[in-house]
Design a protein around this motif. Structure first.
Motif, mmCIF file in Angstrom:
data_model
loop_
_atom_site.group_PDB
_atom_site.id
_atom_site.type_symbol
_atom_site.label_atom_id
_atom_site.label_comp_id
_atom_site.label_asym_id
_atom_site.label_seq_id
_atom_site.Cartn_x
_atom_site.Cartn_y
_atom_site.Cartn_z
ATOM 1 N N GLU A 56 6.194 -33.444 25.298
ATOM 2 C CA GLU A 56 7.288 -34.103 26.008
ATOM 3 C C GLU A 56 8.635 -33.907 25.334
ATOM 4 N N SER A 57 8.619 -33.527 24.081
ATOM 5 C CA SER A 57 9.886 -33.476 23.349
ATOM 6 C C SER A 57 10.803 -32.399 23.926
ATOM 7 N N VAL A 58 12.057 -32.782 24.108
ATOM 8 C CA VAL A 58 13.082 -31.848 24.574
ATOM 9 C C VAL A 58 13.955 -31.499 23.380
ATOM 10 N N PHE A 59 14.134 -30.216 23.130
ATOM 11 C CA PHE A 59 14.917 -29.806 21.970
ATOM 12 C C PHE A 59 16.243 -29.185 22.412
ATOM 13 N N THR A 60 17.200 -29.273 21.515
ATOM 14 C CA THR A 60 18.502 -28.642 21.773
ATOM 15 C C THR A 60 18.613 -27.384 20.927
ATOM 16 N N LEU A 61 19.446 -26.475 21.353
ATOM 17 C CA LEU A 61 19.629 -25.213 20.650
ATOM 18 C C LEU A 61 20.750 -25.320 19.624
ATOM 19 N N PRO A 62 20.687 -24.532 18.563
ATOM 20 C CA PRO A 62 21.809 -24.511 17.609
ATOM 21 C C PRO A 62 23.068 -24.013 18.320
ATOM 22 N N ASN A 63 24.197 -24.563 17.937
ATOM 23 C CA ASN A 63 25.452 -24.233 18.624
ATOM 24 C C ASN A 63 25.910 -22.820 18.252
ATOM 25 N N TRP A 64 25.809 -21.929 19.229
ATOM 26 C CA TRP A 64 26.196 -20.533 18.995
ATOM 27 C C TRP A 64 27.631 -20.255 19.443
ATOM 28 N N ARG A 65 28.337 -21.280 19.944
ATOM 29 C CA ARG A 65 29.664 -21.055 20.544
ATOM 30 C C ARG A 65 30.816 -21.422 19.610
ATOM 31 N N THR A 66 30.510 -21.926 18.430
ATOM 32 C CA THR A 66 31.578 -22.258 17.480
ATOM 33 C C THR A 66 31.400 -21.444 16.199
ATOM 34 N N GLY A 67 32.465 -21.316 15.444
ATOM 35 C CA GLY A 67 32.426 -20.542 14.210
ATOM 36 C C GLY A 67 33.332 -19.324 14.307
ATOM 37 N N ARG A 68 33.149 -18.402 13.397
ATOM 38 C CA ARG A 68 33.974 -17.184 13.399
ATOM 39 C C ARG A 68 33.849 -16.461 14.736
ATOM 40 N N ASN A 69 34.972 -15.906 15.202
ATOM 41 C CA ASN A 69 35.015 -15.381 16.566
ATOM 42 C C ASN A 69 34.953 -13.859 16.626
#
Length: 567
Positions: A56-69
């Motif tokens: 049942e556990s819902v997981f979130t993904l690591p944030n790939w949209r922030t950081g060096r561009n």
């Protein structure tokens, strides 16, 4: 053709350990390099029809949209998120729907369609099915990249498992077929969809009309529009703008003006798109007084000038050598609601290069970068005009200065510049600049050579492409399968499948293993030679010899409407 079949005569099941090796080939057929829908994907879809036991556990993904561009770091973060999704789904966890959806979108935007399709597979398998808009977005991206067969296959299989496509999804398929120059097939496909209950909308008609004027001329497109209306179709202004574009593309500007003025009699008021279509022709033909009159009419919410309007004015002024006036419009644009982009600067840079004004080019580029307008392929192609004026060293020096302001490696930057020039038909300047790059230590790789070969073929220089292929081999570089595929594809697109088969024979003779892409290219080449029955027979034979997968057969049969093959 015999070489194509004979090269695999002794090939047995690729999975067999005892498979013989024709012409010294390895027993395993390499995976298809261009992305292909995995049959396992459809098994996953089928499995969703049954009860699946998931944690049942819902997981979130690591944030790939922030950081060096910078591109490399962004790509690494995106890949990390994808791998994490794979790991967690494999463990039986369910991804957060919004995160998985955004990952799919971002992968599509980065042209990683194989991984985007895999994300959809994982969403379905984990009990987190994508919504219709996400599904349509993936189909649309497949079609835009020319993977129409894959998209059609995806839609068909998704429907088998309860994911019903809508008009927007089908429009993506029709548009994709039209982009490939398959108007007749598009019309036949539309008939089949209408039998299934699809109601075409104005956008459906627009795609068909655009294909009609590109393939058969605007007069034929107008006849098609009359047929659509006679059958009860209700086109909108977009459809009429398509015809207006057709008239302008054919240089029939006076007729286009009349057509534009008659739009109200068709029940439509022109919008800014209509005005821009006509304005472009008036400006590039130097009909400045009429262009000014039209600009004075562009008032009101629907007709107010857009960024495209400014770029038309800048581009046409530069085209006529009026760079001072073009720069004035650029400054006006900068002070207004629309900010200039590289597309705004590129025509001015190209004209300065044509005039040999290197200092003006450098000054323009400095201003462009100061205003945070990143150079693009169009910028490099504009600078390449200096090569045509005999100023290769100056062009390379400017490109070098741009490289110093980029975050990418020297190798990646040079590779990107050469590829961008070749895609736009500037292969000769690409060779001149490549020579300068090699003097600075750049070593061309497989991708660079393939870009040059494709560029020569695209410009119709087939003999030169084959000569370059031989020359680089004589120079100590051993062409790989992708280089052979690039040349075979270029020849097939030029409808010289006879020459492509000669290259295929050479490929086999020199010990290279053709992959599934190689065979698919040749089958599509035969189709484009109007030999559909032969193509179907060859495709069937290739499948029987287990060098072309069932998945690829189904895709080609569907995309090109070949006679059904019993596979």
């Amino acid at each position: 053709m015999a070489a194509l079949i004979n090269s695999i005569t002794t090939l047995t099941n690729p999975s067999s350990e005892n498979a013989r090796k024709p012409c010294g080939f390895p027993s395993q057929i390499p995976n298809l390099h261009s992305f292909s829908l995995n049959r396992g994907f459809f098994k996953v879809l089928a499995s969703t029809q049954m009860a699946i036991s998931l944690k049942e556990s819902v997981f979130t993904l690591p944030n790939w949209r922030t950081g060096r561009n910078d591109p490399k770091t962004r790509d690494l973060r995106l890949n990390d998120a994808f791998l994490y999704l794979e790991y967690m789904v494999r463990k039986g966890h369910k991804p957060d729907l919004s995160h998985a959806t955004q990952l799919l979108y971002d992968l599509c935007k980065m042209n990683k369609l194989r991984k985007a399709t895999r994300v959809m597979e994982m969403m379905v398998s984990s009990g987190c099915p994508p919504d219709p808009s996400t599904y349509t977005f993936l189909v649309d991206n497949l079609c835009k990249k020319g993977n129409v067969g894959h998209a059609m296959q995806l839609v068909e299989k998704m429907e088998e498992y309860g994911y019903q496509a809508n008009t927007v999804t089908y429009n993506s398929l029709i548009k994709g077929l039209c982009m490939c120059g398959n108007l007749n097939q598009s019309l036949q496909f539309l008939d089949r969809l209408m039998q299934k209950g699809l109601v075409p909308n104005a956008f459906t008609y627009s795609f068909l009309l655009e294909a009609a004027y590109k393939e058969r001329g605007v007069n034929e497109a107008m006849r098609l529009l009359d047929e659509i209306i006679d059958k009860g179709g209700k086109p909108n202004l977009v459809s009429y703008n398509v015809l207006l574009t057709g008239l302008c593309k054919e240089g029939r500007t006076d007729e286009a003006i009349t057509f534009f003025r008659n739009l109200p009699s068709k029940g439509f008021a022109s919008n800014v798109v209509s005005c821009n279509i006509l304005l472009r022709n008036l400006c590039y033909e130097g009909r400045w007084e009429e262009a000014n009159d039209l600009l004075s009419e562009m008032v009101g919410e629907a007709r107010s000038p857009s960024a495209v309007t400014y770029n038309i004015l800048i581009g046409s002024l530069a085209y006529h050598g009026l760079t001072d006036q073009a720069l004035e419009v650029l400054e006006e644009m900068f002070r207004g609601p629309f900010k200039p982009t590289a597309a705004s600067y590129n025509p001015i840079i190209a004209q300065f290069c044509k005039e040999g004004k290197v200092d003006a080019v450098v000054k323009c580029l400095d201003q462009m970068i100061y205003r945070h307008c990143n150079p693009n392929d169009g910028t490099y192609n504009a600078i390449a005009v200096l090569c045509e004026e005999g100023k290769v060293q100056e062009a390379f020096s400017i490109i070098q200065s741009l490289r110093n302001r980029q975050n990418s490696s020297t190798h990646d930057f040079y590779r990107s510049v050469i590829s961008g020039l070749c895609r736009k038909g500037n292969t000769y300047p690409a060779f001149l600049l490549l020579y300068e790059m090699t003097k600075c230590g750049f070593t061309p790789d497989s991708f660079t050579y393939s870009s040059l070969i494709r560029g020569l073929c695209m410009e119709g220089m087939l003999e030169e492409a084959m000569e370059v292929f031989m020359t680089i081999e004589e120079g100590g570089y051993r062409p790989d399968t992708e280089n052979f595929n690039a040349l075979i594809l270029g020849l097939c697109k030029s409808r010289r499948t006879d020459l492509s088969l000669q290259i295929f024979e050479m490929m086999v003779d020199r010990g290279h293993m053709p992959n599934e892409t190689t065979y698919s290219i040749i089958v599509e080449g035969i189709i484009h030679e109007k030999a559909r029955e032969l193509a179907a027979a060859v495709l069937k034979e290739l499948h029987l010899r287990q060098v072309v997968s069932r998945n690829t057969v189904e895709r080609l049969v569907m995309q090109y409407d070949l006679e059904a093959l019993s596979v």
